[in-house]
Write a protein that holds these residues in place. Sequence first.
Motif, mmCIF file in Angstrom:
data_model
loop_
_atom_site.group_PDB
_atom_site.id
_atom_site.type_symbol
_atom_site.label_atom_id
_atom_site.label_comp_id
_atom_site.label_asym_id
_atom_site.label_seq_id
_atom_site.Cartn_x
_atom_site.Cartn_y
_atom_site.Cartn_z
ATOM 1 N N ARG A 1 45.401 45.579 37.877
ATOM 2 C CA ARG A 1 45.122 44.643 37.095
ATOM 3 C C ARG A 1 46.005 43.311 37.663
ATOM 4 O O ARG A 1 46.716 43.761 38.612
ATOM 5 C CB ARG A 1 46.233 44.831 35.741
ATOM 6 C CG ARG A 1 45.911 45.802 34.775
ATOM 7 C CD ARG A 1 46.627 45.815 33.475
ATOM 8 N NE ARG A 1 48.082 45.521 33.542
ATOM 9 C CZ ARG A 1 48.895 46.377 33.094
ATOM 10 N NH1 ARG A 1 48.375 47.503 32.638
ATOM 11 N NH2 ARG A 1 50.287 46.175 33.212
ATOM 12 N N GLU A 2 45.437 42.280 37.645
ATOM 13 C CA GLU A 2 45.925 41.187 38.178
ATOM 14 C C GLU A 2 47.360 40.980 38.167
ATOM 15 O O GLU A 2 48.091 40.730 39.208
ATOM 16 C CB GLU A 2 45.184 39.744 37.845
ATOM 17 C CG GLU A 2 45.306 38.848 39.081
ATOM 18 C CD GLU A 2 44.213 37.605 38.929
ATOM 19 O OE1 GLU A 2 43.014 38.069 38.648
ATOM 20 O OE2 GLU A 2 44.631 36.741 39.480
ATOM 21 N N ASP A 3 47.936 41.552 37.016
ATOM 22 C CA ASP A 3 49.328 41.080 36.860
ATOM 23 C C ASP A 3 50.329 42.202 37.599
ATOM 24 O O ASP A 3 51.345 42.133 37.530
ATOM 25 C CB ASP A 3 49.652 40.912 35.410
ATOM 26 C CG ASP A 3 49.465 42.297 34.597
ATOM 27 O OD1 ASP A 3 49.077 43.357 35.125
ATOM 28 O OD2 ASP A 3 49.818 42.417 33.472
ATOM 29 N N VAL B 1 47.192 40.625 48.567
ATOM 30 C CA VAL B 1 47.277 41.869 47.412
ATOM 31 C C VAL B 1 46.492 41.231 46.176
ATOM 32 O O VAL B 1 45.815 41.880 45.746
ATOM 33 C CB VAL B 1 48.715 41.811 47.373
ATOM 34 C CG1 VAL B 1 48.911 42.640 45.934
ATOM 35 C CG2 VAL B 1 49.555 42.065 48.335
ATOM 36 N N ARG B 2 46.445 39.992 45.701
ATOM 37 C CA ARG B 2 45.761 39.552 44.760
ATOM 38 C C ARG B 2 44.265 39.495 44.991
ATOM 39 O O ARG B 2 43.525 40.073 44.015
ATOM 40 C CB ARG B 2 46.003 38.216 44.297
ATOM 41 C CG ARG B 2 45.453 37.645 43.077
ATOM 42 C CD ARG B 2 45.943 36.017 42.765
ATOM 43 N NE ARG B 2 47.379 36.039 42.337
ATOM 44 C CZ ARG B 2 48.347 35.289 43.047
ATOM 45 N NH1 ARG B 2 48.124 34.712 44.206
ATOM 46 N NH2 ARG B 2 49.530 35.233 42.660
ATOM 47 N N ASP B 3 43.890 39.269 45.928
ATOM 48 C CA ASP B 3 42.442 39.345 46.489
ATOM 49 C C ASP B 3 41.973 40.525 46.354
ATOM 50 O O ASP B 3 40.765 40.832 46.012
ATOM 51 C CB ASP B 3 42.204 38.776 47.833
ATOM 52 C CG ASP B 3 41.773 37.377 48.157
ATOM 53 O OD1 ASP B 3 42.237 36.774 46.934
ATOM 54 O OD2 ASP B 3 41.817 36.852 49.171
ATOM 55 N N GLY B 4 42.862 41.563 46.864
ATOM 56 C CA GLY B 4 42.420 43.124 47.000
ATOM 57 C C GLY B 4 42.398 43.601 45.320
ATOM 58 O O GLY B 4 41.151 44.348 44.946
ATOM 59 N N SER C 1 36.402 43.239 40.264
ATOM 60 C CA SER C 1 35.113 42.487 40.100
ATOM 61 C C SER C 1 33.916 43.429 40.572
ATOM 62 O O SER C 1 32.878 43.315 40.201
ATOM 63 C CB SER C 1 35.127 41.227 40.892
ATOM 64 O OG SER C 1 35.142 41.592 42.239
ATOM 65 N N SER C 2 34.335 44.151 41.734
ATOM 66 C CA SER C 2 33.202 45.049 42.353
ATOM 67 C C SER C 2 33.413 46.484 42.639
ATOM 68 O O SER C 2 32.708 47.552 42.390
ATOM 69 C CB SER C 2 32.519 44.502 43.355
ATOM 70 O OG SER C 2 33.417 43.856 44.351
ATOM 71 N N HIS C 3 34.662 46.615 43.182
ATOM 72 C CA HIS C 3 34.884 47.975 43.930
ATOM 73 C C HIS C 3 34.798 49.217 42.784
ATOM 74 O O HIS C 3 33.961 50.093 43.175
ATOM 75 C CB HIS C 3 36.309 47.977 44.848
ATOM 76 C CG HIS C 3 36.366 49.096 45.581
ATOM 77 N ND1 HIS C 3 36.574 50.456 45.314
ATOM 78 C CD2 HIS C 3 36.238 49.252 47.155
ATOM 79 C CE1 HIS C 3 36.685 51.250 46.178
ATOM 80 N NE2 HIS C 3 36.411 50.571 47.257
ATOM 81 N N TYR C 4 35.613 49.024 41.836
ATOM 82 C CA TYR C 4 35.353 50.242 40.919
ATOM 83 C C TYR C 4 34.014 50.283 40.153
ATOM 84 O O TYR C 4 33.531 51.471 40.357
ATOM 85 C CB TYR C 4 36.250 49.820 39.570
ATOM 86 C CG TYR C 4 37.882 49.900 39.749
ATOM 87 C CD1 TYR C 4 38.208 50.813 40.546
ATOM 88 C CD2 TYR C 4 38.449 48.859 39.073
ATOM 89 C CE1 TYR C 4 39.744 50.682 40.797
ATOM 90 C CE2 TYR C 4 39.834 48.693 39.385
ATOM 91 C CZ TYR C 4 40.377 49.875 40.107
ATOM 92 O OH TYR C 4 41.736 49.859 40.318
ATOM 93 N N GLY D 1 38.337 53.915 43.315
ATOM 94 C CA GLY D 1 39.245 52.763 43.935
ATOM 95 C C GLY D 1 40.601 53.175 44.057
ATOM 96 O O GLY D 1 40.941 54.394 43.842
ATOM 97 N N LEU D 2 41.501 52.177 44.376
ATOM 98 C CA LEU D 2 42.827 52.322 44.516
ATOM 99 C C LEU D 2 43.365 52.210 42.964
ATOM 100 O O LEU D 2 42.952 51.446 42.239
ATOM 101 C CB LEU D 2 43.706 51.275 45.399
ATOM 102 C CG LEU D 2 43.126 51.506 46.804
ATOM 103 C CD1 LEU D 2 43.688 50.366 47.716
ATOM 104 C CD2 LEU D 2 43.351 52.780 47.523
#
Length: 172
Positions: free
Chosen positions: A14-16, A44-47, A53-56, A62-63
């Motif tokens: 999550r972003e937080d 880290v935030r970008d990752g 947005s897309s990797h999952y 994903g991670l």
Amino acid sequence: MDIETPRLRLRALREDDTGVLARIFSDPAVVRYSGGRSPTVEEVRDGIRKHISSHYSDHGFGLLAAELRETEEVVGRVGFLTTEIDESADAELHYHLAPGAWGNGLATEAVRAVLDWGFGDRHLSRVIAAIHPDNHASRRVAEKCGLTYWREVELPGAGTFQVYEVRPPAGR
Ligand SMILES: CC(C)(COP(=O)(O)OP(=O)(O)OC[C@H]1O[C@@H](n2cnc3c(N)ncnc32)[C@H](O)[C@@H]1OP(=O)(O)O)[C@@H](O)C(=O)NCCC(=O)NCCS
């Protein structure tokens, strides 16, 4: 994508999570064998944003944030990324924990669970991990989780790594 182990909840980033993960990765001991440079907070935030947005959705994995079930404290990040080391592998395993969490079997518990999920739910057929030759703790985790040595690779700018591999257990 939630995976529960006796002590951990592995869940989508999550972003937080940015602050806690940036703090974990700012420790030189955590990045010592993964290139040696700590990512910036923005990286880290970008990752995390790319994962959400897309990797999952693009890869089905994903991670994941590794959260202690008892306290909900995030103690690391574990999971799969796609790999350029060997395109016949479905995914590359990554695991990083905060040093305060080391030495209690948590990485082994997390890695076993993500592999189980990857082979069972995602039907992965082969997973690899690239391990620095001096990273004895990481190699031990890999071995305890059933990975075996495959071969050495030269990673540009990072040096020689040992690649370990694992396939689904028989019957899967
Ligand atoms: C690698 C890492 C995830 C291990 O986490 P952990 O929760 O301490 O791992 P576990 O407790 O599940 O298992 C560690 C094993 O390595 C062993 N170990 C630890 N340090 C060791 C060392 N210096 N030499 C030999 N074995 C060592 C432990 O004894 C244990 O094996 P055992 O159960 O047979 O006794 C953690 O050290 C870490 O986050 N390191 C920085 C990030 C990293 O290098 N990640 C791997 C990238 S491939």
